[in-house]
Design an enzyme around this catalytic site. Structure first.
Site, PDB file in Angstrom:
ATOM      1  N   TYR A  51       0.570  -0.955   0.376  1.00  0.00           N
ATOM      2  CA  TYR A  51       0.305  -0.545   0.516  1.00  0.00           C
ATOM      3  C   TYR A  51       0.748   1.025  -0.052  1.00  0.00           C
ATOM      4  O   TYR A  51       1.623   1.377   0.779  1.00  0.00           O
ATOM      5  CB  TYR A  51      -0.824   0.047   1.634  1.00  0.00           C
ATOM      6  CG  TYR A  51      -1.727   1.129   1.565  1.00  0.00           C
ATOM      7  CD1 TYR A  51      -2.849   1.400   0.858  1.00  0.00           C
ATOM      8  CD2 TYR A  51      -1.760   2.262   2.427  1.00  0.00           C
ATOM      9  CE1 TYR A  51      -3.670   2.654   0.542  1.00  0.00           C
ATOM     10  CE2 TYR A  51      -2.501   3.017   2.689  1.00  0.00           C
ATOM     11  CZ  TYR A  51      -3.536   3.433   1.609  1.00  0.00           C
ATOM     12  OH  TYR A  51      -3.935   4.300   1.801  1.00  0.00           O
ATOM     13  N   ASP A  81      -1.922  15.525   6.684  1.00  0.00           N
ATOM     14  CA  ASP A  81      -3.095  14.695   5.465  1.00  0.00           C
ATOM     15  C   ASP A  81      -3.679  15.950   5.335  1.00  0.00           C
ATOM     16  O   ASP A  81      -4.505  15.174   5.454  1.00  0.00           O
ATOM     17  CB  ASP A  81      -2.379  13.579   6.024  1.00  0.00           C
ATOM     18  CG  ASP A  81      -3.729  12.396   5.283  1.00  0.00           C
ATOM     19  OD1 ASP A  81      -3.494  13.020   4.096  1.00  0.00           O
ATOM     20  OD2 ASP A  81      -4.006  11.632   6.282  1.00  0.00           O
ATOM     21  N   ASP A 106      -3.783   5.110  -2.459  1.00  0.00           N
ATOM     22  CA  ASP A 106      -4.617   6.281  -1.366  1.00  0.00           C
ATOM     23  C   ASP A 106      -4.715   7.467  -3.356  1.00  0.00           C
ATOM     24  O   ASP A 106      -3.706   8.340  -2.664  1.00  0.00           O
ATOM     25  CB  ASP A 106      -4.216   6.248  -0.263  1.00  0.00           C
ATOM     26  CG  ASP A 106      -5.200   7.760   0.805  1.00  0.00           C
ATOM     27  OD1 ASP A 106      -6.052   7.873  -0.014  1.00  0.00           O
ATOM     28  OD2 ASP A 106      -4.566   7.639   1.540  1.00  0.00           O
ATOM     29  N   HIS A 164      -8.381   4.082  -3.723  1.00  0.00           N
ATOM     30  CA  HIS A 164      -9.186   3.913  -3.266  1.00  0.00           C
ATOM     31  C   HIS A 164      -9.300   5.656  -2.797  1.00  0.00           C
ATOM     32  O   HIS A 164      -8.397   6.335  -2.903  1.00  0.00           O
ATOM     33  CB  HIS A 164      -9.416   3.077  -2.365  1.00  0.00           C
ATOM     34  CG  HIS A 164      -8.195   3.853  -1.153  1.00  0.00           C
ATOM     35  ND1 HIS A 164      -8.633   5.492  -0.122  1.00  0.00           N
ATOM     36  CD2 HIS A 164      -6.979   3.652  -0.316  1.00  0.00           C
ATOM     37  CE1 HIS A 164      -7.199   5.255   0.453  1.00  0.00           C
ATOM     38  NE2 HIS A 164      -6.700   4.289   0.199  1.00  0.00           N
ATOM     39  N   CYS A 177      -7.365  13.058   7.888  1.00  0.00           N
ATOM     40  CA  CYS A 177      -6.897  11.684   8.142  1.00  0.00           C
ATOM     41  C   CYS A 177      -8.383  11.065   8.754  1.00  0.00           C
ATOM     42  O   CYS A 177      -9.424  12.102   9.690  1.00  0.00           O
ATOM     43  CB  CYS A 177      -6.133  11.051   8.666  1.00  0.00           C
ATOM     44  SG  CYS A 177      -5.968   9.623  10.409  1.00  0.00           S
ATOM     45  N   GLU A 218     -14.205   2.898   5.890  1.00  0.00           N
ATOM     46  CA  GLU A 218     -13.068   3.883   7.068  1.00  0.00           C
ATOM     47  C   GLU A 218     -13.728   3.709   8.608  1.00  0.00           C
ATOM     48  O   GLU A 218     -14.585   4.233   9.665  1.00  0.00           O
ATOM     49  CB  GLU A 218     -12.952   5.138   6.303  1.00  0.00           C
ATOM     50  CG  GLU A 218     -11.375   5.888   7.189  1.00  0.00           C
ATOM     51  CD  GLU A 218     -10.446   5.177   7.194  1.00  0.00           C
ATOM     52  OE1 GLU A 218     -10.284   4.669   7.736  1.00  0.00           O
ATOM     53  OE2 GLU A 218      -9.262   6.556   7.213  1.00  0.00           O
TER      54      GLU A 218
HETATM   55  C1  MIC Z   1      -5.411   5.207   5.507  1.00  0.00           C
HETATM   56  C2  MIC Z   1      -4.725   6.913   5.486  1.00  0.00           C
HETATM   57  O1  MIC Z   1      -5.457   7.130   4.641  1.00  0.00           O
HETATM   58  C3  MIC Z   1      -3.834   7.422   4.645  1.00  0.00           C
HETATM   59  O2  MIC Z   1      -3.120   7.745   4.529  1.00  0.00           O
HETATM   60  O3  MIC Z   1      -2.807   6.026   5.226  1.00  0.00           O
HETATM   61  C4  MIC Z   1      -5.088   7.346   6.670  1.00  0.00           C
HETATM   62  C5  MIC Z   1      -4.403   6.871   7.924  1.00  0.00           C
HETATM   63  C6  MIC Z   1      -3.539   7.124   9.443  1.00  0.00           C
HETATM   64  O4  MIC Z   1      -3.949   8.162   8.849  1.00  0.00           O
HETATM   65  O5  MIC Z   1      -3.391   6.376  10.305  1.00  0.00           O
HETATM   66  C7  MIC Z   1      -6.223   7.395   7.172  1.00  0.00           C
HETATM   67  O6  MIC Z   1      -6.996   6.567   7.903  1.00  0.00           O
HETATM   68  O7  MIC Z   1      -7.116   8.382   6.955  1.00  0.00           O
HETATM   69 MG    MG Z   2      -5.734   8.822   3.412  1.00  0.00          MG
END
Ligand code: MIC
Ligand code: MG
Length: 294
Positions: A44, A59, A86, A113, A123, A188
């Site tokens: 991933y 993020d 992602d 995704h 996030c 999620e």
């Molecule tokens: C899965 C996720 O979208 C990611 O970008 O890795 C994040 C992971 C995280 O911040 O722990 C998310 O869950 O939004």
């Molecule tokens: Mg993400």
């Protein structure tokens, strides 16, 4: 030997071979090599990972298609292991999403995704997330599905709706996204294990559980998730978080103690690095080349 079958096909094969399929986050090409050699059947590229560690940004939907493609291409250049990427909200309207999907396929990615948050996303494990309407997300999914140039490529629809709409919202949305052509669902930030089964029962496609650390979802095991019918378990940043903690300890120790001798155990040894890189076979080739020139 690089594989000739499409990445999407390899992802579907991995899904059929392992249930739930463990998908390990690999923040860069070398991490992808390690995860592959350890035995993960799928890997991933995290959006948070690209933003935080490649760009030093939070993020929050600040990185763009090209930023993520650069890291994705580096990974697909060195391993065949199918890569889930992602793509946040897809980075725009229908045409942008279509372009995103086509470029991901061209980059050798197996699956993406796309989520139902607003463009200024957060996030998934933070409060106050804002989501678009179900209808708007259905349009996103349709645009993504329509753009597939490989029918095996996997479009996974992620819903961040638990916070705003509760489990029924998650289920309603998941059903609508599958109806729109989504190949898989990413439920999620679930807060209770039984939620997964309810989502899995409602849709007939594989469902992913995100077992990220320090978030809203408890650390459910593969065994527990299998009982819920979960098809994929994601560990988006587990190795990466460990890398950062080890690096910080080394930075602090060397600064304070003027030597690294007390933190050598935190480091990967040169022989191990070379093993994962297949360094010695390169060196053998080099030696043979120089010998034949003599
Ligand atoms: C899965 C996720 O979208 C990611 O970008 O890795 C994040 C992971 C995280 O911040 O722990 C998310 O869950 O939004
Ligand atoms: Mg993400």
């Amino acid at each position: 030997m690089m594989s000739t079958s499409s990445a999407g096909k390899r992802f579907r094969e991995a899904l059929a071979a392992e249930k739930p399929l463990q998908i390990m986050g690999t923040v860069n090409a070398y991490a992808a090599m390690m995860a592959t050699q350890v035995g993960y059947k799928a890997i991933y590229l995290s959006g948070a990972g690209v933003a935080n560690y490649s760009y030093g940004l939070p993020d929050l939907g600040i990185t763009s298609l090209e930023d993520v493609l650069i890291d994705a291409r580096r990974i697909t250049s060195v391993v065949d292991t199918p890569l889930l990427v992602d793509i946040d909200t897809g980075w725009g309207g229908a045409f942008n999403i279509g372009r995103t999907v086509k470029e991901m396929i061209r980059a050798g990615v197996a699956a993406v995704h796309i989520e139902d948050q607003v463009a200024q996303k957060r996030c998934g494990h933070r409060p106050n997330k804002e989501i678009v309407t179900k209808g708007e997300m259905v349009d996103r999914v349709k645009a993504a599905v329509d753009a597939k140039t490989d029918s095996d490529f996997v479009i996974m629809a992620r819903t961040d709706s638990l916070q705003a709409e509760g489990l029924q919202g998650v289920i309603d949305r998941a059903c609508a996204f599958v109806e729109a052509g989504a190949d898989a669902i990413f439920a999620e930030a679930m807060t209770d294990i039984t939620m997964y089964k309810k989502v899995c029962d409602a849709v007939k496609v594989p469902v992913l559980a995100n077992i990220t650390e320090f978030g809203d979802t408890p650390y459910y095991t593969v065994e527990q998730l299998r009982e819920q019918d979960i098809a994929m378990v994601l560990y988006p940043l587990s190795g990466t978080r460990a890398m950062q903690k080890a690096a910080l300890a080394v930075f602090e120790a060397v600064r304070k103690e003027g030597t690294q001798v007390n933190v050598l155990d935190l480091m990967q040894k040169r022989v191990d690095l070379y093993k994962f890189l297949d360094y010695y076979s390169y060196e053998d080739k080099l030696d043979a080349l120089f010998k034949s020139e003599k």
